[in-house]
Structure formats: structure tokens, C-alpha cells
Design an enzyme around this catalytic site. Structure first.
Site, PDB file in Angstrom:
ATOM      1  N   LYS A 430       0.944  -1.238  -0.032  1.00  0.00           N
ATOM      2  CA  LYS A 430      -0.086   0.154   0.016  1.00  0.00           C
ATOM      3  C   LYS A 430       0.912   1.090  -0.048  1.00  0.00           C
ATOM      4  O   LYS A 430       1.840   1.224   0.841  1.00  0.00           O
ATOM      5  CB  LYS A 430      -0.892  -0.029   1.135  1.00  0.00           C
ATOM      6  CG  LYS A 430      -1.975   1.008   1.250  1.00  0.00           C
ATOM      7  CD  LYS A 430      -3.017   0.740   2.526  1.00  0.00           C
ATOM      8  CE  LYS A 430      -4.004   1.951   2.541  1.00  0.00           C
ATOM      9  NZ  LYS A 430      -4.988   1.695   3.735  1.00  0.00           N
ATOM     10  N   ASP A 553     -14.494   2.890   9.292  1.00  0.00           N
ATOM     11  CA  ASP A 553     -14.774   2.886   8.020  1.00  0.00           C
ATOM     12  C   ASP A 553     -15.018   1.358   7.688  1.00  0.00           C
ATOM     13  O   ASP A 553     -14.757   0.952   6.430  1.00  0.00           O
ATOM     14  CB  ASP A 553     -13.370   3.378   7.476  1.00  0.00           C
ATOM     15  CG  ASP A 553     -13.653   3.768   5.899  1.00  0.00           C
ATOM     16  OD1 ASP A 553     -14.769   3.724   5.455  1.00  0.00           O
ATOM     17  OD2 ASP A 553     -12.568   3.741   4.991  1.00  0.00           O
TER      18      ASP A 553
END
Ligand code: ATP
Length: 768
Positions: A430, A553
Site C-alpha cells: 500500500k 470505516d
């Protein structure tokens, strides 16, 4: 002393034009025929990896053991099943094959020198792909990705080489030190047999054969002597080990006639991994002919000298520092181990150990053509550090290279790539760009590292394997829990890199697949499937809630399937930036908003009592409710409200009633309601949800079962079509089988009515 200079020049150098396209660098010698090389080249051009831009591809001998070949064909077919992913397999396997091929082409040269039949060394494209797939079929098997196969394959490849090399081992003769001869008994026995056959060659050091043998024998002996170490090396944890792998194809290089797998491959990794196999360094130093192009540089020592900003995060991370100390110890140990072969030159002149400075100097030199190397060695200076990898092909995190295999996805803030490490493990990398972000947001992103570190070892959370924050001061602040420059913006072109466990598919994709299957049929969602994953979702979120982390989230895309189990990803970010408007902008795409709790929309505002609205664990529970709703109905509860404002309005409205279509299992509706209670204090907590009757259905108590049996007897005793009685009986049955507490009064009333009816029927029938 330059050992190379003492070796006679091979008379039959293949034309460079033949070798160059294969190795992409100068190949100094080979005794194999140019015709053969041409064939090899032609054969492998056909198998050139599409994605690999390296030209370091070479032919591969069909030396894989039969057993592996069979296995490989099975794996080939396995890997094709994976459809889309198999493309990665192909490109990866080819690229990794390139590594093996390069090695083996060199083995070929040796085998001809050693008098081994060239038929064995013939190249057959199908066998190449089969062997290739041995290596990668398994590495792409979701359940075995982290595994032995690549290691095993590398090892197999090494052994294949050794099959050839063993035959030249006796040529080493007395020039080898005892250390060189530390290889297993089988090899020794075989070598001694072969020694008789090949010994005569050793008697004549002027012949080309023996010259090349002498070059290769070092590598052979070095390789064999280091077999045990190599095994250990391959067994190192993924993040610490460097081994034979696809990535080596780019940085492979050798001008020597051959180089065995151990030496060559691991050496290639020293440059990208300060902890890489130090044998490589040694071989580099001891074999000046093995130099790569001057573009390459060796980071092993460059890292030591690098300015703070260029040092790995471990330099400032105490945890990593401890690791590094251990590794450097290991490195020193290994360096010592290989010093003997380094100086055991074929001419017998360099029989003493190299001084440490020289070792360092030699090993830290960027590999260059022979001439340059000599100069560098004699001066003992380090070449300036250059970028020695192609950023289009690789990521570098903490000095380790990860080859890109493709982009997996991109979030609002990041890009996620599928990568392969030097030990052939697949990871997700990432990459978050920091430039232009406000400092608090960048700080928030960086905090994810802190959370992931905290959650290390938790099986239902994605594991962070390595990370690097190019802005060291930012990382330092995050790790210290301080924040200066609150209002500033990140100006420098900084990045956060996170190397993560790789997940095969996320829940969002699983769900859409599932619903594609269901849609158009009269089927509903399989409750057991639902239970299986719902429980895992709850457990994963419970793990972070227990650690006092609120995800903020939660959505299906943030649950990844890793080896068959769901793991939570991407947490902490939303929480860290929850009050930041960027987060709302990021989430303004419909999809993420759909999982936001009422309080997330109103976070930090005041409620009617003047209390500040906060987002805590209940906010995550709401999101879980939305996920469950989507699993059950195939859409989120507020999917009909398309725009941000429509969603905002309806979700923040306490009087809005969520629609629950009727389900065969009433507990499921009840469960969704427990999660989607508008009042956050009414929502159940995870420990309660884990005990909800949907997941843990109550077993009907014995008396209830008996009552149902009794009821069926009563029903039988009604004669004729008494609709009223039938309806009462089915009502009673429903009440008795419903696991919720029985409504006693209703039940009693029904029983009385039924009794009356039965009595009346009996009376009337007796009258008849
Ligand atoms: N470890 C991983 N393995 C496989 N895929 C991953 C991994 N991590 C992330 N992904 C993929 O990349 C996507 C984006 O990752 P992630 O959610 O971490 O980024 P993000 O920028 O925080 O995204 P967003 O802000 O949209 O939530 C995920 O939805 C998932 O599909």
C-alpha cells in the site's frame, strides 16, 4: 591479486551478440557451442515474460527431477483455474524462471566442460514452462502462498545445477580448503567417483576445460559447501530473507562462464537487502569476473554510510533496530563463513584470509566490469550510491525490493499493488502519497502503521510485514504520539509504504458474486454462509474494539479473505481523520457513505442535550448492521438514497424506519435491528451480537417438542374440512416452534378455543 588474470582466456568465446540478449551484460566466456546458445536463445525468446522488462533471461536446462515435472503439470492446471490471477502466475513464473534459466545456462556451459552429455542439457520449451509452473503454481495457491514452494523450487533449481556441478567437484582437488568441502556425504561420494573420471583434466591447468572448471569449481564448491546455510537462508522469515526469485532477473549478471544458483542469486539480493545472504557479497568480492554493469550498485554498505534520511525506518524504530542488530550479527557470521572460499584461489596463491577492510571494500563495490572492479578493489573506495532498480518494476521498502505484479486497487488515499518479495512471497503493498495533504491527515495515515503494529499477531487483522515512511520526522512523531506543525501541509514528495499480507478477494467482491448467483433465481442467501462470515466479521471487529480501536470505516471492501478467513484492513485511517473534511470528501462517493452511522454524520456536533456527539464503538456496530443488511438483501439499507444529501437526511433522521423485507428466519431481522438502532446506546455490543440467536440458535426445550407432537395428534382427530380448526392448529404450531418466548395468554386462549371446537365436533358427530 587478481585471480582472473591468472586464468587462461577461453579460446572459444561465444560471439557477444549471442549472449547479450540473454543476459543483458557482458558474458565473458562459455565453452558451449555458439550453435547451442543460439538454439537456447531462440527457444526462450518464445517464453519471454510479457511483464518482465528484463533482458536477463536465459535458457533453462531440463534438469528438474521427474517427480517435480509431474507435480508441475498438476500445478499448471491448478493455476489455470484461477483465471485472472493465473496471468500473474504466468508472468511471475516466467520472470522467476528467467532467474533459473540464467543459472542453468551457465550450468550448461560447465556440463559441456565436464564432459556431461549435452543431450541432458537440451532445452525443451515445454519443460521450461512446466518447471516454471512448479515454482509458481504453488506460490499462487492462496493457501500456500507463504510457503516452501518457491523455496523448494529455488532449492530444486539449485540442486539441479548441482547435479551438473557435482561432476566437476573433484577438479577442485587440493586447492579447496576443508571448508569448501563441507557438503553432504552423497555429494562427496559422487564427487570422488567422478574424480577418477575427470581427474586428468585437473592435471592440466592450461586446458580450456580445466580453466573453466576451475572457475566453476569455486562456485560449485562454494555452493555445495553452503548448502546447509542456503537451506537456513531460505528458511528465514519473509521479511528478512533474500533468496532466489523473480526479481533477481533484473540484477543478475555474470561474465563468468557459470555461477551457481546460491552464489549468484543471493548475491543479487545483497544489494537490495542489507540482511541478504552475505555469501553473495563474498562471491562478488572473490570473483571479479561476476560483475554487473556499472549501473548497479551495492547497497549493503551503502546503507551503512547512507545519511539518516536514506536509512531504513528501523534506524529510528527501536523494535526494528533490535532486529537489525541480530541480522548484522548473522551477516558477520556468514561473512566469516565464506571467507575461506573467497581466497582459495585456483592458482593457490591467495590462501590467506582477506583483511576485513578489503572484504568490506570489495563487497561494497558496485559490481562493474572487470577493469573497474580491480581499480575499486585496490583503492578500497565505495562508488556513489545510485538507484539500482527500475521503479516501474519494483518498489523498495526499507532497502528491500518488491517486484510489482499489478495494481490491486486504489482507495481514496492510496494505491495498493500486488508484489512479490525476494523470497517469492506475495504481498500487498500500500502506497500513500503524502505530498499536498494537510499534516493532520498525513499523521492520520501514518497512524495506521501504529495500529497495525499494535495488532501484530492478531489472526483476524491483516498483518503488517514491513513499512517505510519517507518522512522520518512524521513517523517519529506518530510513534512518539506528538504532533507539531498541525496546520501545515506536507510539501515534500513523501510516501508511506506498507507491505501487508496479501488478501485474495474482499467481501465486497464476494458479495457481488454471491448475489449474481442468487439474482434471477428464487433462492435467498444461504444462512450458513451468512453465519460463517458474519461471525468472522464480528470477531475481527471485536479484536480491534478490545484494543480500544474504532475502525470508523467498516465496509465489505475492508474485509479481505486471506487463506479462507476474513481479515480486517484499512482501519484507523478513518478514525484518525474522522473529523477532517477530507474524509467526508473521500467518502462522498456513494458506497462508503452507505455504511456511515448517524453519529458519524453528526460527529462533534451537539445533541439536543448539549452533549458532543462522538463516534465510538457503536458507530462501528451501525456499519456492521449495514454490512449484514447488504449480505442479506443484496443492497445497503439506504441504497435508494443516491446523493450525499439524501443519505445524510435519511440516516440522521431518528424517525426514519428502515425497511426489512420478511425473511424465513425472524432472528435475522432481529439481528439487523439490534445493529441498526438509531440510538447508539440501544445498539448491541459485539460480545452480545456473538451470542445472538441467529449465530447461536436456541435449541427448543423438550416440552415444546412434545407439545408440537401432541398438536399433530389433535389435528388428526378433527374430521372433515374444519378450516377454522386447521388455522388454529397452525397458529399454535407456529407459536410453539418460534424460539422467542411463548406469548402465554395467546397460547392458552388458542388451546381453549381448539378444545371447545373439538368438543363440539365430538358432540355433533355423536348426535349423527
Ligand atoms: N492486504 C491487501 N491484500 C489485497 N488487497 C488489498 C490489501 N489491502 C488493500 N487491498 C485492496 O485495495 C483496496 C484499497 O485498500 P485500502 O482500503 O487499504 O485503501 P484506502 O486508500 O484506505 O481505501 P479507502 O479509503 O477507499 O477505504 C481494498 O479495497 C482492497 O481491495
Amino acid at each position: 591479486m587478481d585471480r582472473e588474470a591468472n586464468l587462461p582466456v577461453p579460446p572459444d568465446k561465444p560471439p557477444k551478440s549471442l549472449v547479450r540478449p540473454i543476459f543483458n551484460h557482458e558474458s565473458s566466456s562459455s565453452s558451449s557451442s555458439p550453435e547451442l546458445l543460439r538454439n537456447l536463445q531462440a527457444a526462450f525468446k518464445r517464453h519471454r515474460p510479457i511483464k518482465m522488462q528484463t533482458t536477463t533471461i536465459g535458457p533453462r536446462r531440463n534438469v528438474a527431477p521427474q517427480r517435480q515435472a509431474i507435480r508441475s503439470s498438476r500445478l499448471v492446471s491448478d493455476s489455470t483455474v484461477e483465471g485472472h490471477r493465473s496471468q500473474d502466475v504466468v508472468s511471475l513464473s516466467q520472470s522467476l524462471a528467467a532467474n533459473t534459466l540464467t543459472q542453468d545456462s551457465r550450468s550448461l556451459a560447465t556440463s559441456s566442460v565436464a564432459g556431461e552429455s549435452m543431450e541432458n542439457a537440451s532445452i525443451t520449451p515445454p519443460s521450461v514452462s512446466a518447471t516454471t509452473n512448479i515454482m509458481f503454481g504453488e506460490s499462487f495457491n492462496p493457501s500456500e502462498r507463504q510457503i516452501d514452494l518457491p523455496k523448494h523450487a529455488s532449492f530444486a533449481s539449485l540442486e539441479s545445477n548441482l547435479d551438473v556441478h557435482r561432476k566437476v567437484q573433484p577438479l577442485i582437488g587440493s586447492t579447496l580448503t576443508t571448508h569448501d568441502m563441507e557438503w553432504d556425504a552423497t555429494n562427496q561420494a559422487e564427487a570422488s567417483n567422478l574424480g577418477a573420471r575427470t581427474g586428468s583434466k585437473h592435471q592440466n591447468p592450461q586446458t580450456v576445460d580445466s580453466e573453466i572448471s576451475l572457475k566453476s569449481e569455486y562456485r560449485v564448491s562454494s555452493s555445495l559447501a553452503k548448502m546447509g546455510e542456503f537451506r537456513n537462508f531460505l528458511n528465514q522469515p519473509a521479511s528478512q530473507c533474500s533468496a532466489s526469485c523473480a526479481t533477481t532477473t533484473l540484477i543478475h549478471s555474470s561474465s563468468a562462464p557459470m555461477l551457481n544458483a546460491t552464489t549468484q542469486v543471493s548475491r543479487s539480493y545483497v544489494e537490495c537487502d542489507p540482511n541478504a545472504n552475505p555469501h553473495a557479497v563474498q562471491s562478488q568480492g572473490s570473483l571479479p569476473s561476476f560483475h554487473r554493469s556499472s549501473n548497479d550498485s551495492n547497497i549493503l554498505h551503502a546503507n551503512k554510510d547512507a545519511p539518516l534520511s536514506e536509512r531504513p525506518a528501523s534506524a529510528i524504530d527501536p523494535e526494528a533496530r533490535v532486529k537489525e542488530t541480530d541480522k548484522s550479527k548473522h551477516q558477520q557470521q556468514c561473512t566469516t563463513d565464506v571467507e575461506a572460499p573467497v581466497v582459495s584461489s585456483t592458482d593457490g596463491q591467495a590462501t590467506t584470509r582477506l583483511p576485513d577492510e578489503l572484504n568490506t571494500s570489495v563487497s561494497s563495490q558496485p559490481p562493474k566490469p572487470d577493469k573497474q572492479e580491480k581499480v575499486a578493489s585496490s583503492k578500497g573506495t565505495s562508488a556513489p550510491r545510485k538507484r539500482n532498480y527500475d521503479p516501474d518494476l519494483f518498489f523498495k521498502v526499507n532497502g528491500k525490493l518488491y517486484q510489482r505484479l499489478g495494481k490491486i486497487g486504489s482507495g481514496g488515499s492510496s494505491e495498493v499493488h500486488k508484489v512479490i518479495s525476494s523470497d517469492c512471497t506475495i504481498y500487498a503493498l500500500k502506497k500513500i502519497k503524502l505530498k499536498g495533504r494537510d499534516y493532520a491527515t498525513a499523521y492520520g495515515f501514518c497512524q495506521e502503521i501504529g495500529y497495525l503494529k499494535k495488532l501484530k499477531g492478531k489472526t483476524n487483522i491483516i498483518q503488517l510485514v514491513d513499512y517505510e515512511v519517507t518522512d522520518k520526522s512524521l513517523l517519529q512523531e506518530v510513534l512518539n504520539g506528538t504532533m507539531s506543525n498541525k496546520d501545515g501541509r506536507v510539501k515534500d514528495d513523501g510516501f508511506i509504504y506498507m507491505v501487508l499480507e496479501y488478501g485474495e478477494i474482499d467481501l465486497a467482491h464476494m458479495l457481488s458474486q454471491k448475489w449474481k448467483e442468487i439474482e434471477g433465481s428464487d433462492r435467498t442467501i444461504d444462512e450458513n454462509w451468512l453465519r460463517f462470515y458474519w461471525q468472522q466479521i464480528l470477531q475481527a471487529v471485536n479484536t480491534i474494539h478490545e484494543e480500544r480501536i474504532v475502525h470508523s470505516d467498516l465496509k465489505p471492501a475492508n474485509f479481505l479473505l486471506v487463506r479462507g478467513f476474513l481479515k480486517l484492513i484499512d482501519f484507523g485511517i478513518a478514525k484518525a481523520i474522522n473529523s477532517d473534511t477530507t474524509n467526508i470528501q473521500r467518502d462522498s462517493q456513494v458506497g462508503t457513505l452507505s455504511y456511515m452511522s448517524p453519529e458519524a454524520f453528526m460527529c462533534n456536533e451537539s445533541d439536543e442535550n448539549g452533549n458532543t456527539i462522538k463516534c465510538g464503538r457503536p458507530s462501528d456496530i451501525w456499519s456492521l448492521g449495514c454490512i449484514l443488511y447488504q449480505m442479506v438483501y443484496g443492497r445497503t439499507p439506504f441504497a435508494d438514497y443516491k446523493t450525499f444529501w439524501a443519505k445524510f437526511k435519511v440516516i440522521t433522521d431518528p424517525n426514519h424506519e428502515i425497511t426489512y423485507n420478511q425473511l424465513s428466519n425472524p432472528w435475522l431481522v432481529d439481528l439487523m435491528k439490534k445493529c441498526l438502532a438509531w440510538d447508539r446506546n440501544q445498539r448491541w455490543r459485539i460480545p452480545e451480537l456473538l451470542q445472538h440467536p441467529f449465530l447461536a440458535p436456541p435449541i427448543p426445550p423438550e416440552p415444546q417438542v412434545k407439545s408440537v407432537q401432541l398438536l399433530s395428534h389433535i389435528a388428526d382427530s378433527f374430521c372433515g374440512d374444519d378450516d377454522k380448526a386447521s388455522s388454529m392448529i397452525s397458529q399454535l404450531e407456529q407459536m410453539l416452534t418460534d424460539p422467542s418466548p411463548l406469548p402465554r395468554n395467546d397460547l392458552l386462549e388458542l388451546c381453549v378455543q381448539l378444545h371447545d371446537r373439538l368438543r363440539r365436533q365430538k358432540v355433533s358427530s355423536s348426535l349423527i
